[in-house]
Design a protein around this motif. Structure first.
Motif, short mmCIF file in Angstrom:
data_model
loop_
_atom_site.label_atom_id
_atom_site.label_comp_id
_atom_site.label_asym_id
_atom_site.label_seq_id
_atom_site.Cartn_x
_atom_site.Cartn_y
_atom_site.Cartn_z
N LEU A 29 -16.04 -4.40 -5.71
CA LEU A 29 -16.23 -3.81 -4.38
C LEU A 29 -14.88 -3.45 -3.76
N LEU A 30 -13.88 -4.32 -3.97
CA LEU A 30 -12.54 -4.05 -3.42
C LEU A 30 -11.90 -2.84 -4.08
N ARG A 31 -12.19 -2.59 -5.36
CA ARG A 31 -11.64 -1.40 -6.03
C ARG A 31 -12.15 -0.14 -5.35
N VAL A 32 -13.42 -0.14 -4.98
CA VAL A 32 -13.99 1.02 -4.27
C VAL A 32 -13.28 1.18 -2.92
N LYS A 33 -13.14 0.06 -2.19
CA LYS A 33 -12.58 0.15 -0.84
C LYS A 33 -11.09 0.48 -0.85
N LEU A 34 -10.38 0.03 -1.89
CA LEU A 34 -8.92 0.30 -1.96
C LEU A 34 -8.65 1.80 -1.90
N ARG A 35 -9.55 2.60 -2.50
CA ARG A 35 -9.35 4.06 -2.50
C ARG A 35 -9.42 4.65 -1.09
N HIS A 36 -9.98 3.90 -0.16
CA HIS A 36 -10.12 4.40 1.22
C HIS A 36 -9.14 3.77 2.19
N LEU A 37 -8.35 2.81 1.70
CA LEU A 37 -7.52 2.02 2.62
C LEU A 37 -6.53 2.88 3.38
N GLU A 38 -5.84 3.79 2.67
CA GLU A 38 -4.81 4.56 3.38
C GLU A 38 -5.42 5.46 4.45
N GLY A 39 -6.59 6.03 4.17
CA GLY A 39 -7.27 6.84 5.18
C GLY A 39 -7.67 5.99 6.38
N TRP A 40 -8.19 4.81 6.11
CA TRP A 40 -8.58 3.92 7.22
C TRP A 40 -7.36 3.51 8.03
N ASN A 41 -6.26 3.19 7.33
CA ASN A 41 -5.04 2.78 8.05
C ASN A 41 -4.52 3.92 8.92
N ALA A 42 -4.57 5.15 8.38
CA ALA A 42 -4.10 6.30 9.15
C ALA A 42 -4.94 6.46 10.42
N ARG A 43 -6.25 6.25 10.29
CA ARG A 43 -7.14 6.36 11.46
C ARG A 43 -6.82 5.25 12.48
N ARG A 44 -6.56 4.05 11.98
CA ARG A 44 -6.17 2.97 12.89
C ARG A 44 -4.92 3.36 13.68
N ARG A 45 -3.95 3.99 12.99
CA ARG A 45 -2.71 4.38 13.67
C ARG A 45 -2.97 5.44 14.73
N GLU A 46 -3.83 6.42 14.39
CA GLU A 46 -4.17 7.47 15.37
C GLU A 46 -4.81 6.87 16.61
N LEU A 47 -5.77 5.97 16.37
CA LEU A 47 -6.47 5.36 17.51
C LEU A 47 -5.50 4.51 18.33
N ALA A 48 -4.60 3.81 17.65
CA ALA A 48 -3.62 2.98 18.36
C ALA A 48 -2.75 3.87 19.25
N SER A 49 -2.35 5.03 18.73
CA SER A 49 -1.47 5.85 19.56
C SER A 49 -2.26 6.48 20.71
N MET A 50 -3.56 6.71 20.50
CA MET A 50 -4.40 7.16 21.61
C MET A 50 -4.48 6.10 22.71
N TYR A 51 -4.73 4.85 22.30
CA TYR A 51 -4.73 3.74 23.27
C TYR A 51 -3.42 3.72 24.04
#
Ligand SMILES: *Cc1c(COP(=O)(O)O)cnc(C)c1O
Length: 365
Positions: free
Chosen positions: A237-259
């Motif tokens: 399951l983690l192998r599947v999610k690892l492929r999405h980690l950088e996209g998720w992290n980028a979204r976290r950064r965008e939302l953080a800068s919006m906050y």
């Protein structure tokens, strides 16, 4: 109602991939230390930029086994921060070593390298900095201190999967980097899991034996280990999610800068990303003297917040034997009184984010 987190989101997005991965493991018939764990160890170590990865049962075990593999235990001291998730210190104590605390920096949440230097004694064997809340801290001063004093560096990167600073990823600087895949982390499993990464093949070999009862060959056990393995299902399951980690992290950064844009100008301290990519916002943590009143108001308005962490580790009953008292680490104690984590995860909508921000603005007006 704006929840702090909803762990079902990733599953709903990736349902078919995750279900296929699960089925493949169930059909494959190998459930412990099989091909999925081996592949995930390789892929995750590659991602971090380390030569080797060893999957273990949790982030706590990643830290304990790192120390044990380095020969650190009874009679030794390991320096860490009192402002962290308690498993950092639990893991040190479980190795037999004594956790020795060094206060945090005056203007942030990470261990102060000057305080760490002052805490070194002739029994100190390792420094254990924590990349708290998702921020890859500046490892330079800790690496220098360790070199000067002949100490090991073990990184607690359990909250900072993918945070990069000065060209290195959290977890890649020390002798080992320790990761947790607890479900709430930026890369989370559907249960417990952890990983140790290292460039040292002798060390990774030792950890691989220790996590598997101390196994040195098929039927031989030359030292006493334990059972701390990452299992095949979680690895798949983690192998599947690892492929999405950088996209998720980028979204976290965008939302953080919006906050941060929305909340600028209020009497709050906001988190900062010191270098592009250095913070992956596992948590978006603000500081305010009015923390409890603000949290109560947000709760009234249906917005969930969490305090990470209300009690510094040196005040916890489990560490009473260390003999600390109020005022020993005043900056950590003050952080515990003023921090508040706002809802932030890759699925938070911009509307919800603006609702949270406008309730906070209301509170201060
Ligand atoms: C989550 C966490 C750990 C422990 O990880 P587990 O997988 O729950 O054992 C250790 N340190 C920090 C900073 C964490 O956030």
């Amino acid at each position: 109602m704006i929840p702090f987190l909803d762990l079902r989101n990733a599953f709903l997005d990736l349902r078919s991939e995750l279900e296929a991965a699960l089925t493949a493991v169930l059909e494959g018939g190998s459930y412990i230390l099989g091909p999925e764990v081996a592949s995930f160890e390789r892929e995750f170590a590659d991602f971090v930029g380390s030569a080797r990865g060893v999957g273990v049962a949790s982030g706590t075990d990643a830290i304990t086994l790192s120390l044990e593999a380095l020969g650190i235990g009874d009679g030794d001291e390991v320096i860490t921060t009192p402002f962290t998730a308690i498993p950092t210190a639990v893991a040190i104590a479980r190795s037999g070593a004594r956790p020795v605390f060094a206060d945090i920096v005056p203007d942030g949440f990470s261990m102060d390298p000057r305080e760490a230097a002052r805490a070194v004694t002739e029994r100190t064997r390792a420094i254990l900095p924590v990349h708290l809340f998702g921020e890859c801290i500046d490892m330079g001063p800790f690496m220098t201190l360790a070199r000067e004093r002949g100490l090991e560096v073990v990184e607690d990167a359990c909250q900072a999967h993918g945070a990069v600073r000065a060209g290195g990823m959290a977890g890649s600087f020390g002798r080992t980097g320790c990761f947790s895949f607890y479900p709430t982390k930026n890369l989370g499993a559907y249960g417990d899991g952890g990983m140790i990464v290292t460039d040292d093949e002798v060390l990774s070999g030792r950890v691989s034996r220790l996590r598997d009862y101390g196994r040195s060959g098929r039927d031989t056990f030359d030292e006493l280990g334990e059972n701390s393995r990452l299992d095949e299902l979680q690895a798949a399951l983690l192998r599947v999610k690892l492929r999405h980690l950088e996209g998720w992290n980028a979204r976290r950064r965008e939302l953080a800068s919006m906050y941060s844009g929305e909340l600028a100008g209020l009497p709050l301290e906001l988190p900062i990303e010191e270098e592009e990519g250095s913070h992956v916002f596992h948590l978006y943590v603000i500081r305010t003297d009015a923390r409890d009143a603000l949290a109560a108001r947000l709760e009234q308005r249906g917005i969930q917040t969490v305090v990470h962490y209300p009690i510094p580790v040196h005040f916890q009953g489990a560490f009473a034997s260390l003999g600390h008292s109020r005022g020993d680490f005043p900056r950590a104690e003050e952080a515990c009184r003023s921090v508040l984590s706002l809802p932030l995860h890759p699925w938070l909508t911009e509307d919800d984010l603006r609702t949270v921000a406008s309730e906070i603005k209301d509170f201060y007006s």
